[in-house]
Write a protein that holds these residues in place. Structure first.
Motif, PDB file in Angstrom:
ATOM      1  N   GLU A 293      -2.059  -3.518  -7.529  1.00 42.23           N
ATOM      2  CA  GLU A 293      -3.510  -3.635  -7.401  1.00 42.23           C
ATOM      3  C   GLU A 293      -3.967  -5.080  -7.551  1.00 42.23           C
ATOM      4  O   GLU A 293      -4.914  -5.520  -6.890  1.00 42.23           O
TER       5      GLU A 293
ATOM      6  N   GLN B 284       1.747   0.189 -10.501  1.00 37.88           N
ATOM      7  CA  GLN B 284       0.543   0.280  -9.673  1.00 37.88           C
ATOM      8  C   GLN B 284      -0.447  -0.839  -9.995  1.00 37.88           C
ATOM      9  O   GLN B 284      -1.062  -1.423  -9.105  1.00 37.88           O
TER      10      GLN B 284
ATOM     11  N   TYR C  18       2.276   1.675  -3.401  1.00 35.50           N
ATOM     12  CA  TYR C  18       1.212   2.148  -4.304  1.00 35.50           C
ATOM     13  C   TYR C  18       1.011   3.660  -4.144  1.00 35.50           C
ATOM     14  O   TYR C  18       0.928   4.407  -5.129  1.00 35.50           O
TER      15      TYR C  18
ATOM     16  N   PHE D 284      -3.555  -6.858  -4.197  1.00 37.55           N
ATOM     17  CA  PHE D 284      -4.380  -6.451  -3.064  1.00 37.55           C
ATOM     18  C   PHE D 284      -5.474  -7.468  -2.709  1.00 37.55           C
ATOM     19  O   PHE D 284      -5.606  -7.858  -1.538  1.00 37.55           O
TER      20      PHE D 284
ATOM     21  N   THR E 195       0.834  -1.196   0.000  1.00 43.24           N
ATOM     22  CA  THR E 195       0.000   0.000   0.000  1.00 43.24           C
ATOM     23  C   THR E 195       0.871   1.250   0.000  1.00 43.24           C
ATOM     24  O   THR E 195       0.585   2.231  -0.704  1.00 43.24           O
TER      25      THR E 195
END
Length: 211
Positions: free
Chosen positions: A102, A98, A72, A105, A69
């Motif tokens: 993602e 990114q 990111y 995640f 995170t």
């Protein structure tokens, strides 16, 4: 989670004192109960070890999610700078990175969710096993108390029986004539006859002296 642990916990929790006594057969139920309690305690220790491992896994997964995170968010700042500097090439490179983050995640979040569920389940196992251990220790103590009461009852009955036998023996010994031989009885009768004669002679002698 280890399937064998799940099955073992289920077996131990669903077990009952009656099932243990039925299983005893030639073995003492008390011994089997103690062995089962030891197995419960051993399983609690194993579950705690698994819980510790899962807690470490959770910490690592959360740390990884936090790191990704942070990466990111840093890329987002870099993209803003690259665009302001009219460096679309750098912005595209950052955006590509990114997108990769993602994609991770959902996996990381799902992993954390699964670990949390496993932790909750292991904590529930520990609570249930601790409760089972307390229950079985209580049942074991009650079983021991019942055995002691039965033993004391048997001892009382045995003592009463011995006392009754002793009383009967005393009563039998009172009637000594049944234990005397025939000759002894005749001699006893002769002694009595002799004594009676002496008493009679003494009586007659006293009467004669008074004349």
């Amino acid at each position: 989670m280890d399937e064998s642990i799940r099955l073992r916990v289920g077996r131990l929790i669903s077990g009952s004192i009656n099932a243990i006594i039925d299983k005893a057969e030639s073995t003492s139920p008390e011994i089997i109960m103690k062995e089962t309690i030891r197995e419960v305690v051993s399983t609690i220790d194993e579950v705690k070890v698994l819980l510790g491992k899962k807690t470490i896994e959770l910490r690592k997964s959360k740390s990884q999610l936090e790191n990704e995170t942070a990466k990111y968010n840093k890329l987002a700042e870099q993209i803003e700078i690259a665009i302001s500097e009219k460096r679309d090439d750098l912005a595209k490179s950052a955006i590509s990175r990114q997108l990769d983050i993602e994609a991770q995640f959902p996996i990381l979040e799902d992993t954390i969710s699964n670990i949390n569920q496993n932790i909750k389940k292991l904590e529930d196992y520990i609570d249930a096993l601790n409760a089972k251990e307390r229950e079985m220790n209580q049942e074991l103590q009650e079983f021991i108390n019942i055995k002691l009461e039965q033993k004391e009852s048997l001892n009382i009955e045995s003592n009463l029986e011995r006392a009754q036998k002793a009383f009967n023996r005393v009563n039998e010994e009172v009637d000594t004539s049944k234990f005397l031989k025939k000759d002894d009885i005749q001699l006893a009768e002769l002694d009595k006859l002799t004594r009676d004669n002496r008493i009679e002679e003494r009586l007659q002698s006293i009467k004669a002296n008074k004349k």
